[in-house]
Design a protein around this motif. Sequence first.
Motif, mmCIF file in Angstrom:
data_model
loop_
_atom_site.group_PDB
_atom_site.id
_atom_site.type_symbol
_atom_site.label_atom_id
_atom_site.label_comp_id
_atom_site.label_asym_id
_atom_site.label_seq_id
_atom_site.Cartn_x
_atom_site.Cartn_y
_atom_site.Cartn_z
ATOM 1 N N ASP A 28 13.424 -19.501 -6.888
ATOM 2 C CA ASP A 28 12.907 -20.386 -5.927
ATOM 3 C C ASP A 28 11.453 -20.357 -5.914
ATOM 4 N N GLN A 29 10.815 -21.816 -5.952
ATOM 5 C CA GLN A 29 9.401 -21.524 -5.677
ATOM 6 C C GLN A 29 9.019 -22.675 -4.856
ATOM 7 N N GLU A 30 8.239 -22.820 -3.838
ATOM 8 C CA GLU A 30 8.176 -23.401 -2.921
ATOM 9 C C GLU A 30 7.116 -24.612 -3.636
ATOM 10 N N GLU A 31 6.140 -24.036 -4.279
ATOM 11 C CA GLU A 31 5.144 -24.797 -5.287
ATOM 12 C C GLU A 31 5.139 -24.187 -6.388
ATOM 13 N N LEU A 32 4.697 -25.136 -7.495
ATOM 14 C CA LEU A 32 4.639 -24.588 -8.943
ATOM 15 C C LEU A 32 2.981 -24.263 -9.041
ATOM 16 N N THR A 33 2.886 -22.964 -9.831
ATOM 17 C CA THR A 33 1.530 -22.904 -10.085
ATOM 18 C C THR A 33 0.795 -23.902 -11.460
ATOM 19 N N ARG A 67 16.111 -28.746 -9.450
ATOM 20 C CA ARG A 67 16.409 -27.727 -8.693
ATOM 21 C C ARG A 67 14.835 -27.404 -7.563
ATOM 22 N N HIS A 68 13.987 -27.641 -8.103
ATOM 23 C CA HIS A 68 12.640 -27.476 -7.725
ATOM 24 C C HIS A 68 12.475 -28.523 -6.423
ATOM 25 N N ILE A 69 12.848 -29.684 -6.622
ATOM 26 C CA ILE A 69 12.484 -30.826 -5.665
ATOM 27 C C ILE A 69 13.379 -31.286 -4.781
ATOM 28 N N SER A 70 14.764 -30.871 -4.990
ATOM 29 C CA SER A 70 15.764 -31.595 -4.247
ATOM 30 C C SER A 70 16.186 -30.773 -2.962
ATOM 31 N N ASP A 71 16.707 -31.507 -1.985
ATOM 32 C CA ASP A 71 17.518 -30.889 -0.939
ATOM 33 C C ASP A 71 19.018 -31.010 -1.333
ATOM 34 N N ARG A 72 19.368 -31.953 -1.566
ATOM 35 C CA ARG A 72 20.715 -32.243 -1.996
ATOM 36 C C ARG A 72 20.829 -32.918 -3.609
ATOM 37 N N LYS A 98 21.334 -25.290 -2.711
ATOM 38 C CA LYS A 98 21.959 -23.863 -3.128
ATOM 39 C C LYS A 98 23.501 -23.899 -3.467
ATOM 40 N N SER A 99 24.159 -24.515 -2.850
ATOM 41 C CA SER A 99 25.572 -24.566 -3.543
ATOM 42 C C SER A 99 25.886 -25.066 -4.724
ATOM 43 N N ILE A 100 25.192 -26.065 -5.154
ATOM 44 C CA ILE A 100 25.326 -26.697 -6.682
ATOM 45 C C ILE A 100 24.834 -25.562 -7.749
ATOM 46 N N PHE A 101 23.701 -24.946 -7.223
ATOM 47 C CA PHE A 101 23.282 -24.154 -8.154
ATOM 48 C C PHE A 101 23.806 -22.682 -8.334
ATOM 49 N N GLN A 143 31.355 -27.334 3.824
ATOM 50 C CA GLN A 143 30.830 -28.186 4.917
ATOM 51 C C GLN A 143 29.974 -28.855 3.958
ATOM 52 N N ASN A 144 29.113 -28.797 2.919
ATOM 53 C CA ASN A 144 28.065 -29.531 2.383
ATOM 54 C C ASN A 144 28.447 -29.764 0.940
ATOM 55 N N HIS A 145 29.771 -29.577 0.793
ATOM 56 C CA HIS A 145 30.102 -29.829 -0.581
ATOM 57 C C HIS A 145 31.105 -30.779 -0.995
ATOM 58 N N GLN A 146 30.917 -31.606 -1.914
ATOM 59 C CA GLN A 146 32.070 -32.659 -2.101
ATOM 60 C C GLN A 146 32.318 -32.531 -3.685
ATOM 61 N N VAL A 147 33.448 -32.430 -3.916
ATOM 62 C CA VAL A 147 33.645 -32.579 -5.564
ATOM 63 C C VAL A 147 34.898 -33.193 -5.879
ATOM 64 N N ALA A 148 35.084 -33.710 -7.053
ATOM 65 C CA ALA A 148 35.946 -34.698 -7.435
ATOM 66 C C ALA A 148 36.872 -33.984 -8.631
ATOM 67 N N CYS A 149 37.617 -33.137 -8.179
ATOM 68 C CA CYS A 149 38.446 -32.286 -9.174
ATOM 69 C C CYS A 149 39.877 -31.589 -8.895
ATOM 70 N N HIS A 150 40.734 -32.092 -9.587
ATOM 71 C CA HIS A 150 42.254 -31.701 -9.211
ATOM 72 C C HIS A 150 42.196 -30.043 -9.254
ATOM 73 N N ILE A 151 41.582 -29.309 -10.087
ATOM 74 C CA ILE A 151 41.533 -27.955 -9.788
ATOM 75 C C ILE A 151 40.985 -27.365 -8.638
#
Lengths: 341, 328
Positions: free
Chosen positions: A269-274, B226-231, B247-250, B318-326
Amino acid sequence: MKQVDETILEVKNLHTHFFTDEGTSKAVNGISFTLNKGETLGIVGESGSGKSITSLSLLRLIPSPPGKITGGSILFKGEDLLAKTEKQMRAIRGNEISMIFQEPMTSLNPVYSAGEQIAEAIRLHQKLGKKEAWNKAVDMLRLVGIPSPEKRAKQEPHELSGGMRQRVMIAMALACHPEVLIADEPTTALDVTIQAQILELIKTLQKDFGTAVILITHDLGVVYETCDRVAVMYAGKMVEYTLAKEIFTNPKHPYTIGLLNSLPRLDLDQEELTTIPGTVPSPYDMPKGCSFAPRCAHARRICEQAVPDLESIGPDTKVSCWMYTPQWEKEYEAEKKVGVQ
Amino acid sequence: MGAAVEGKKVLLKVDQLKQYFPIKGGFFGRTVNHVKAVDDISFHIYQGETLSIVGESGCGKSTTGRAILRLDEPTSGHIHFQGKDLLSLGRKEMRSTRKDLQVIFQDPFASLNPRQTIGQILGEALAIQNVVPKGHRRSRIEELLGHVGLRPEALDRYPHEFSGGQRQRIGIARALAVDPKLIICDEAVSALDVSIQAQVLNLLKTLQRQFELTFLFISHDLGVVRHISDRVMVMYLGKIVEIADKKSIFEQPQHPYTRALLSAIPVPNPVQERERILLTGDVPSPIDPPGGCRFHTRCPFVMDICKTKAPELKRSTQNHQVACHIVS
């Protein structure tokens, strides 16, 4: 893989320059490396670093004019490729050293079927009849994991998916069991799940055939997973040359460190990239000293004045940076004195 | 950023969006079939957050972005933005609404007019939306260039005089010019070298905080996502397979496709040895997608039900939706 370190390819002080109206572009400016039998060497760098020109130079595929290999030597099994005639080179290309490119669609002929193109490469280098060459082409397609190869061999490139086209290229490149395979960004145009398949395939085939691979890429993750050793290029020069695992745990050159820090990571997890400040210098207007000096946080006076050599700093590691030389401390003392005055 | 998401005000809501492109053929150029680029997807974006859409080529991620802007006319569905259904707006209304919806494309050179100076390019954006009176435009443009880290001299220069990273900054300045609420970044950093990409990503994050922007970030690069997203929303062959917070997706991906996608990425980390799920085969054609779950032809965990019944997108936690029978 590593029983005997038998050198198959040795590049010494290679220079490839382009002479254009705007001036001389020193695309490859004195690089040296060795490739051992069966190993994978990664060459990484950003656009304009000279990594693709290096690979084209190895096969003497530089368009001339404006390009020219102006110095150095390329020893393949002890013989200098730069001294060969064009005819001799043609016997080597695709036979002893072959190459795969980034975009398979532009490297494949759109009007011939996949099978015909592979068979052509086989017939060019081996004394085989049409029928035998065709059968061998189908075998190669099967080997690279193409389902129903008899049917696919008859299809033209546009009927195949991107991943399948790249498999055809690999089949063609390996059809004559080359000793060296140069792969220039072989998976860059592919989706990650397909990339994983292709990299796995190259690794398996390499083990089976004992081929040495030069993998040119901008993706450090790919290097980590596929290469034994790695060369980092910047502005036509090699700045670091070391074991692939080493470069991630123990990078030496400030550029390598900067590159690793700029990478958004899946595992951190990085808030800002160097970032590395600034941009790559123009190939027509290279700095006088170390070409990375204008962007380097550690740069001292000596870095702007003279180009550092690629020197060994460990059994497997070479780096071209003044920081790792005895001059560095002297320079520091000298600068301090200047500061006092 | 996190604080803005807690308020959870929905900025944009997409409902049952479909985008079919007709395939013409036969003697009379009749429509013989459709490419089902986006096939019945619903999701929403909270104000101030970054929602990423990831997936491989042909999954419909870019089409979704274009449909929201109505750059292509969607086949059916609703897109609610600030109390309006974008798909029912007339041309004129849509044009004025585009002030709030901006886009940054992958190739900045292709999206900048080579015959216009940077000043003209940005001035045009201001003139069309008429957000700044004529006399103040030049100073506004200089201000914009400052926001994206370019010098005011850039104003009188042409796109070819800039490097790839700088051109992308110009593209960002143009999007910012009209004070938008939502910016759709369609592979906005994919064409850039890593060192430049890092600079642009940091810039986007800074601007988001500074101007309270909402991003819909379309990308195939999961490291960047991963770096930029919230969801994060994962698409496969025109369908959403999984949506969850970053967080949950990764850390706990649930859909087999998401897991395969994550495991396929080479990670330079000697500590983290992972088990790789190697998918076989290619993505099927969107003209004639497989029945049932669209992923069943490549899924390592396929069951009988997957071949006949399409799984619905269901809430698993709570914060996770998925489309899978398993999973269900």
